[in-house]
Enzyme design. Structure first.
Site, PDB file in Angstrom:
ATOM      1  N   GLY A  12       6.822   3.789 -12.595  1.00  0.00           N
ATOM      2  CA  GLY A  12       6.344   4.701 -11.565  1.00  0.00           C
ATOM      3  C   GLY A  12       5.667   3.965 -10.424  1.00  0.00           C
ATOM      4  O   GLY A  12       5.409   2.753 -10.502  1.00  0.00           O
ATOM      5  N   ASP A  13       5.433   4.698  -9.339  1.00  0.00           N
ATOM      6  CA  ASP A  13       4.741   4.173  -8.154  1.00  0.00           C
ATOM      7  C   ASP A  13       5.488   3.027  -7.497  1.00  0.00           C
ATOM      8  O   ASP A  13       4.886   2.128  -6.902  1.00  0.00           O
ATOM      9  CB  ASP A  13       3.301   3.728  -8.507  1.00  0.00           C
ATOM     10  CG  ASP A  13       2.519   4.856  -9.147  1.00  0.00           C
ATOM     11  OD1 ASP A  13       2.720   6.010  -8.746  1.00  0.00           O
ATOM     12  OD2 ASP A  13       1.716   4.584 -10.061  1.00  0.00           O
ATOM     13  N   LYS A  16       8.913   5.548  -4.323  1.00  0.00           N
ATOM     14  CA  LYS A  16      10.023   6.509  -4.203  1.00  0.00           C
ATOM     15  C   LYS A  16       9.809   7.442  -3.013  1.00  0.00           C
ATOM     16  O   LYS A  16      10.735   7.738  -2.268  1.00  0.00           O
ATOM     17  CB  LYS A  16      10.128   7.346  -5.493  1.00  0.00           C
ATOM     18  CG  LYS A  16      10.433   6.518  -6.729  1.00  0.00           C
ATOM     19  CD  LYS A  16      10.399   7.357  -7.987  1.00  0.00           C
ATOM     20  CE  LYS A  16       9.028   7.829  -8.392  1.00  0.00           C
ATOM     21  NZ  LYS A  16       8.081   6.781  -8.814  1.00  0.00           N
ATOM     22  N   GLY A  40       2.549  11.077  -7.746  1.00  0.00           N
ATOM     23  CA  GLY A  40       1.825  10.911  -6.492  1.00  0.00           C
ATOM     24  C   GLY A  40       2.702  10.073  -5.590  1.00  0.00           C
ATOM     25  O   GLY A  40       2.928   8.903  -5.868  1.00  0.00           O
ATOM     26  N   HIS A  41       3.270  10.688  -4.570  1.00  0.00           N
ATOM     27  CA  HIS A  41       4.205   9.996  -3.685  1.00  0.00           C
ATOM     28  C   HIS A  41       3.572   9.846  -2.306  1.00  0.00           C
ATOM     29  O   HIS A  41       3.211  10.837  -1.674  1.00  0.00           O
ATOM     30  CB  HIS A  41       5.520  10.770  -3.599  1.00  0.00           C
ATOM     31  CG  HIS A  41       6.222  10.867  -4.918  1.00  0.00           C
ATOM     32  ND1 HIS A  41       7.360  11.598  -5.122  1.00  0.00           N
ATOM     33  CD2 HIS A  41       5.931  10.302  -6.117  1.00  0.00           C
ATOM     34  CE1 HIS A  41       7.734  11.481  -6.391  1.00  0.00           C
ATOM     35  NE2 HIS A  41       6.884  10.707  -7.015  1.00  0.00           N
ATOM     36  N   GLN A 223       7.996   9.885 -11.534  1.00  0.00           N
ATOM     37  CA  GLN A 223       7.844   8.989 -12.686  1.00  0.00           C
ATOM     38  C   GLN A 223       8.967   7.934 -12.648  1.00  0.00           C
ATOM     39  O   GLN A 223       9.421   7.614 -11.575  1.00  0.00           O
ATOM     40  CB  GLN A 223       7.854   9.777 -14.012  1.00  0.00           C
ATOM     41  CG  GLN A 223       6.577  10.576 -14.242  1.00  0.00           C
ATOM     42  CD  GLN A 223       6.506  11.840 -13.413  1.00  0.00           C
ATOM     43  OE1 GLN A 223       7.391  12.656 -13.454  1.00  0.00           O
ATOM     44  NE2 GLN A 223       5.461  12.008 -12.659  1.00  0.00           N
TER      45      GLN A 223
HETATM   46  P1  GDP Z   1       5.887   6.597  -5.652  1.00  0.00           P
HETATM   47  O1  GDP Z   1       5.074   7.351  -6.638  1.00  0.00           O
HETATM   48  O2  GDP Z   1       7.044   5.903  -6.271  1.00  0.00           O
HETATM   49  O3  GDP Z   1       6.306   7.421  -4.468  1.00  0.00           O
HETATM   50  O4  GDP Z   1       4.924   5.435  -5.097  1.00  0.00           O
HETATM   51  P2  GDP Z   1       3.370   5.569  -4.684  1.00  0.00           P
HETATM   52  O5  GDP Z   1       3.306   6.254  -3.378  1.00  0.00           O
HETATM   53  O6  GDP Z   1       2.571   6.111  -5.793  1.00  0.00           O
HETATM   54  O7  GDP Z   1       2.968   4.038  -4.561  1.00  0.00           O
HETATM   55  C1  GDP Z   1       3.597   3.176  -3.676  1.00  0.00           C
HETATM   56  C2  GDP Z   1       2.541   2.527  -2.782  1.00  0.00           C
HETATM   57  O8  GDP Z   1       3.074   1.411  -2.119  1.00  0.00           O
HETATM   58  C3  GDP Z   1       2.045   3.446  -1.683  1.00  0.00           C
HETATM   59  O9  GDP Z   1       0.701   3.177  -1.437  1.00  0.00           O
HETATM   60  C4  GDP Z   1       2.915   3.054  -0.497  1.00  0.00           C
HETATM   61  O10 GDP Z   1       2.316   3.343   0.755  1.00  0.00           O
HETATM   62  C5  GDP Z   1       3.006   1.576  -0.700  1.00  0.00           C
HETATM   63  N1  GDP Z   1       4.252   0.947  -0.215  1.00  0.00           N
HETATM   64  C6  GDP Z   1       5.512   1.402  -0.330  1.00  0.00           C
HETATM   65  N2  GDP Z   1       6.394   0.484   0.104  1.00  0.00           N
HETATM   66  C7  GDP Z   1       5.670  -0.583   0.491  1.00  0.00           C
HETATM   67  C8  GDP Z   1       6.029  -1.883   0.994  1.00  0.00           C
HETATM   68  O11 GDP Z   1       7.186  -2.239   1.151  1.00  0.00           O
HETATM   69  N3  GDP Z   1       4.986  -2.735   1.263  1.00  0.00           N
HETATM   70  C9  GDP Z   1       3.688  -2.378   1.096  1.00  0.00           C
HETATM   71  N4  GDP Z   1       2.747  -3.275   1.383  1.00  0.00           N
HETATM   72  N5  GDP Z   1       3.332  -1.170   0.628  1.00  0.00           N
HETATM   73  C10 GDP Z   1       4.311  -0.297   0.311  1.00  0.00           C
HETATM   74  P1  IMO Z   2       5.039   8.759  -9.729  1.00  0.00           P
HETATM   75  O1  IMO Z   2       6.049   9.842  -9.463  1.00  0.00           O
HETATM   76  C1  IMO Z   2       2.802   6.295 -12.538  1.00  0.00           C
HETATM   77  C2  IMO Z   2       1.990   8.029 -16.484  1.00  0.00           C
HETATM   78  C3  IMO Z   2       0.550   8.310 -16.795  1.00  0.00           C
HETATM   79  C4  IMO Z   2       0.554   8.095 -18.296  1.00  0.00           C
HETATM   80  C5  IMO Z   2       1.910   8.649 -18.714  1.00  0.00           C
HETATM   81  C6  IMO Z   2       1.857  10.069 -19.256  1.00  0.00           C
HETATM   82  O2  IMO Z   2       3.919   8.720  -8.749  1.00  0.00           O
HETATM   83  O3  IMO Z   2       5.732   7.447  -9.915  1.00  0.00           O
HETATM   84  P2  IMO Z   2       1.522  12.434 -18.070  1.00  0.00           P
HETATM   85  O4  IMO Z   2       0.387  12.963 -17.251  1.00  0.00           O
HETATM   86  O5  IMO Z   2       2.823  12.418 -17.364  1.00  0.00           O
HETATM   87  O6  IMO Z   2       1.621  13.081 -19.412  1.00  0.00           O
HETATM   88  O7  IMO Z   2       1.117  10.901 -18.364  1.00  0.00           O
HETATM   89  O8  IMO Z   2       2.718   8.606 -17.557  1.00  0.00           O
HETATM   90  N1  IMO Z   2       2.498   8.640 -15.230  1.00  0.00           N
HETATM   91  C7  IMO Z   2       2.705   7.969 -14.105  1.00  0.00           C
HETATM   92  N2  IMO Z   2       2.453   6.674 -13.783  1.00  0.00           N
HETATM   93  N3  IMO Z   2       3.393   7.110 -11.627  1.00  0.00           N
HETATM   94  C8  IMO Z   2       3.669   8.392 -11.933  1.00  0.00           C
HETATM   95  O9  IMO Z   2       4.355   9.204 -11.117  1.00  0.00           O
HETATM   96  C9  IMO Z   2       3.283   8.888 -13.211  1.00  0.00           C
HETATM   97  N4  IMO Z   2       3.393  10.083 -13.816  1.00  0.00           N
HETATM   98  C10 IMO Z   2       2.917   9.907 -15.060  1.00  0.00           C
HETATM   99  O10 IMO Z   2      -0.310   7.412 -16.136  1.00  0.00           O
HETATM  100  O11 IMO Z   2       0.554   6.724 -18.587  1.00  0.00           O
HETATM  101 MG    MG Z   3       3.119   7.420  -7.392  1.00  0.00          MG
END
Ligand code: GDP
Ligand code: IMO
Ligand code: MG
Length: 424
Positions: A12-13, A16, A40-41, A223
């Site tokens: 995750g994170d 996306k 959290g996107h 995720q």
């Molecule tokens: P998601 O859950 O997959 O949508 O990802 P998140 O938003 O939770 O986490 C991605 C983090 O990386 C966010 O804070 C974005 O602003 C940051 N981000 C995404 N792409 C880049 C990149 O290419 N470089 C940097 N430095 N930050 C990035």
């Molecule tokens: P995005 O879409 C990162 C993790 C939680 C925990 C496990 C189970 O932003 O990539 P839950 O609340 O789903 O039952 O928790 O999954 N988790 C994530 N980690 N990014 C996420 O979403 C997540 N959604 C759930 O931290 O380990």
């Molecule tokens: Mg996220």
């Protein structure tokens, strides 16, 4: 017809949200198909940061349609809060529709998620405590409440009363928690229903008419592969199927309608919550990656665990999802380290293995086999927009990932903004 799936290949994170936002400039529909507000996107646009949890990341594009499909579990209060926030930010947003088949996260789900985590103590999964697991459990136990039920006051009341006795008994007698007041729940939720009514409908027909008309539909993953209920590091996973196959059940489309599967990855690895992490760096390297990449959870604010990129994971993700391309992020971040390591193989009890272990005891014994790469420290790549203009060391790192996984890089992120993207 184009059905493009964007999913996470790690824990995750991966970023996306950013790619969905970018790709939605050439898209007619963006569909969320799994998870809930555990996601959290983050989207950064003109220096303004938007954190989306339930609303699809195409919502910032005013000429498209966003759909929250049946596979998502919905906390109506969170959905309304997100809509209100966009309104207060004066965002001209996309149209929105919500599936009447999507399950509702009820207050008992949130309470039980917290109580279950406390009960597990040090063996906790580190869930987001948003009620995700209990809501999906009720879906499979067939006592869940769906958005369509919420829109019908009588049906909703009946279902709350059908659930509350047993839920309160579990809360009180098993976990020693405080019972919930059904009248308050009904009043609150019918208030949400009033406001959400214009958005709730059958959305499957919308998706199919769009595909039949040759429109582009983007399916937004939440995720990731290693949080998948079946293919992730069980039980340290979420309670849905965030892999590409989840689109079929989570949005009601056949596999033949999916024309592209893009896997989002970071140039390193991060994980929030508990569970195995072969390339984790619980040391200065991990701390440096966390600070350079601002690796703190978008949903819970927790510091993310950080480590080297794991190509064994990516290879597995490529198979499980049928990836047609990678979208990489944070190439800017990894280049700021003194040197870079890439895990290219797993060794178990002295032998290289060709699978991702399901058994967590085996996974604990796995030793990562690394290749080391020189970094491009000191060279700012955040303004680079063409692959050819990247430092040779960065190109070598990217090419090696492609070589090991057999999947081509389609996009490379060199910063959080929409524009900070290299199109291959
Ligand atoms: P998601 O859950 O997959 O949508 O990802 P998140 O938003 O939770 O986490 C991605 C983090 O990386 C966010 O804070 C974005 O602003 C940051 N981000 C995404 N792409 C880049 C990149 O290419 N470089 C940097 N430095 N930050 C990035
Ligand atoms: P995005 O879409 C990162 C993790 C939680 C925990 C496990 C189970 O932003 O990539 P839950 O609340 O789903 O039952 O928790 O999954 N988790 C994530 N980690 N990014 C996420 O979403 C997540 N959604 C759930 O931290 O380990
Ligand atoms: Mg996220």
């Amino acid at each position: 017809m184009a059905g493009i799936v964007v999913i996470g290949t790690q824990w995750g994170d991966e970023g996306k949200g950013k790619y969905i936002d970018i790709l939605s400039s050439n898209t007619d529909y963006v569909v969320r198909f799994s998870g809930g507000n555990n996601a959290g996107h983050t989207i950064v646009h003109d220096g303004v940061k938007y954190a989306l949890h339930l609303l699809p990341s195409g919502i910032l594009r005013k000429n498209i349609t966003c759909i929250v499909a049946n596979g998502v579990v919905i906390d109506p209060a969170v959905l309304l809060m997100e809509l209100d926030r966009l309104e207060s930010q004066k965002v001209e947003r996309a149209a929105l529709y919500i599936s009447d088949r999507a399950h509702v996260i009820m207050p008992w789900h949130i309470v039980l998620d917290g109580l279950q985590e406390s009960k597990r103590g040090k063996d906790g999964l580190g869930t987001t405590k948003r009620g995700i697991g209990p809501a999906y459990s009720d879906k499979t136990e067939r006592c869940g409440i769906r958005m369509g039920d919420l829109m019908d006051a009588e049906a909703f009341k009946e279902k709350v009363y059908a659930n509350i006795e047993i839920k309160n008994a579990i809360i009180e007698k098993v976990y020693g928690g405080e019972p919930l007041d059904p009248e308050k729940i009904i009043a609150d939720y019918l208030g949400y229903a009033e406001r959400l009514k214009p958005y709730v409908r059958d959305v499957n027909s919308l998706i199919h008419v769009a595909l039949e008309q040759g429109k582009t539909v983007l399916f937004e993953g939440a995720q990731a592969t290693f949080l998948d209920l079946d293919f992730g590091t069980y039980p340290y996973v979420t309670s849905s199927n965030p892999i590409a196959g989840g689109v079929c059940t989570g949005a009601g489309v056949g596999p033949k309608m999916i024309t592209e599967v893009l896997g989002v990855m970071k140039a390193y690895t991060s994980r929030v919550g508990a569970g195995p992490f072969v390339t984790e760096q619980i040391n200065e390297i991990g701390d440096t990656i966390r600070e350079l990449g601002h690796e703190y959870g978008t949903t819970t604010g927790r510091p993310r665990r950080c480590g080297w990129l794991d190509a064994v994971m990516l290879k597995y993700a490529a198979r499980v999802n049928g990836l047609t391309g990678f979208c990489m992020n944070h190439l800017d971040t990894i280049g700021k380290l003194d040197s870079i390591k890439l895990c290219v193989n797993y060794k178990l009890d002295g032998k290289i293995i060709d699978y991702y272990p399901a058994n967590l005891k085996e996974l604990e014994r796995v030793e990562p086999v690394y290749e080391e790469f020189e970094s491009w420290k000191g060279v700012d790549i955040s303004k680079v927009r063409s692959f050819d203009d990247l430092p040779e060391a960065a190109k070598r790192y990217v090419r090696r990932i492609e070589e090991i996984t057999g999947v081509k890089m389609k996009y490379i992120g060199v910063g959080p903004e929409r524009e900070q993207t290299i199109v291959m």
